[in-house]
Design an enzyme around this catalytic site. Sequence first.
Site, mmCIF file in Angstrom:
data_model
loop_
_atom_site.group_PDB
_atom_site.id
_atom_site.type_symbol
_atom_site.label_atom_id
_atom_site.label_comp_id
_atom_site.label_asym_id
_atom_site.label_seq_id
_atom_site.Cartn_x
_atom_site.Cartn_y
_atom_site.Cartn_z
ATOM 1 N N ASP A 120 0.855 -1.182 0.000
ATOM 2 C CA ASP A 120 0.000 0.000 0.000
ATOM 3 C C ASP A 120 0.893 1.235 0.000
ATOM 4 O OD1 ASP A 120 -2.319 1.574 0.360
ATOM 5 O OD2 ASP A 120 -1.884 1.726 2.484
ATOM 6 N N THR A 137 -3.053 5.180 -3.991
ATOM 7 C CA THR A 137 -1.961 5.958 -3.399
ATOM 8 C C THR A 137 -0.704 5.872 -4.248
ATOM 9 O OG1 THR A 137 -1.645 4.005 -2.055
ATOM 10 C CG2 THR A 137 -2.704 5.847 -1.025
ATOM 11 N N THR A 138 -0.477 4.687 -4.827
ATOM 12 C CA THR A 138 0.731 4.526 -5.641
ATOM 13 C C THR A 138 0.597 5.323 -6.936
ATOM 14 O OG1 THR A 138 0.566 2.275 -4.844
ATOM 15 C CG2 THR A 138 2.401 2.760 -6.262
ATOM 16 N N ASP A 176 -8.345 -0.709 2.095
ATOM 17 C CA ASP A 176 -8.482 -0.126 0.758
ATOM 18 C C ASP A 176 -9.800 -0.548 0.123
ATOM 19 O OD1 ASP A 176 -6.075 0.959 1.126
ATOM 20 O OD2 ASP A 176 -5.101 0.130 -0.629
#
Length: 501
Positions: free
Chosen positions: A17, A50-51, A347
């Site tokens: 994550d 997020t990435t 998530d």
Amino acid sequence: MDKLIVDAQGKATISNDGATIMKLLEIIHPAAKTLVDIAKSQDAEVGDGTTSVVLLAGEFLKQVKPFVEEGVHPRIIIKAIRKALQLSMDKINSMAVRIEKQSKAEQRTLLEKCAATAMSSKLIHQQKDFFSKIVVEAVLSLDELLPLNMIGIKKVAGGSLEESQLISGVAFKKTFSYAGFEMAPKSYDNCKIALLNIELELKAERDNAEIRVDNVKEYQKIVDAEWQILYNKLAKVHESGANVVLSKLPIGDVATQYFADRDIFCAGRVPDEDLKRTMKACGGAVMTTANDIKANVLGHCKHFEERQVGGDRFNLFQGCPNAKTSTLILRGGAEQFLEETERSLHDAIMIVRRTIKHDSVVAGGGAIEMELSKLLRDYSRTIAGKEQLLIAAIAKGLEIIPRQLCDNAGFDATNILNKLRQKHAQGGQWFGVDITKEDISDNFEQCVWEPSIIKINALTAASEAACMILSVDETIKSPKAGEPPMAGGGMGMGRGMGRPM
């Protein structure tokens, strides 16, 4: 792939994550810090992607770097990024597919698909069908506001992932218990729950209190008075008709025995969040004094039991009247594995919440980025001036997402991107990377969907971060107070080059 991060204390974390990894890295570089912040903001707002945010921001900067080096003024670049962002937003909003308010069953299948997409890149992707059902079930049991803290996640090491279970209601680990708790009954139907914030045990007196007594009887009276206070409290709790007593503060030996004799289950030192969730689910109120405990402040639930899960005992409250809460009990091997499962489920839960609130989706798997890239490339050909090159550069920057997906899956990225460009030029707007077939496919039909809010938020945050870093033209580090000015050639006192202070 996942990253293994070991911190200064030697604690290892395995995660995939983006936000978690970036929180754990101690990043000093000021520009890099802004990237960490946007990853955190994406995590807070949407919970996934997020990435992608960090990748996009980094790639935008990489694509415009040659222009900066050739002396294009950052203001012009920023203007171009803003323009590109505006175009992308309009395009996403026009492309996004609204989910009509369908029947409950159809909505559920759809949410499960979104949850499964969120989990497909995580450690638990083999069990994604199993978990996506659980996640959707958990989120749908909440009320309109969908508060996250009403889904409790408890981790129990041991067992297999498939043994994880969802309890509609509250479950928490058996708390610290005193002598006598074994005699307390372990399950009830239609139970009444007293929620307390009172200590039910004898306290040692303050050291500085001085009591002078001249005979033993007087002393006995003092001791009796102490016991009497405790017994009065216990009697009040018993009279209220409660048969489960939960307290935030400890419940001592005497109290435990007392309750056990009267068929009452008790647990002290219940963590605050669990107590609050019990209150939300079962009604009632948390009392801070034993005097006002009446039947109307007690919580109710259909069934209470203590159940063994792995090496731990859990107290389960099921059939709560206002059950707007649920608890996931995760099972699994190693500690790190469980933590990563929890993050992945977080998530997925966030995605499902978002999809319920903003019911428009776009195709995932790099499809939407390729489409935006094509749009910006076409647009750049219609304008003159420096902006033309800049917008084309940003269009190229957007391709990082499908490219990275190919790299992560071990495909030949150049080959697949060429196919994608061709498809999008021919109007196949939902075509993206298909990881299972090592080819491209219509991801909308393949049900690789993402809520469009993720994409909007990711692009906005990435553009803002890129603009912010571009608008800085000089970094000035103020010397620390009390440091002598650097002498002779800028070297410190006899320290080697490059060794940090």
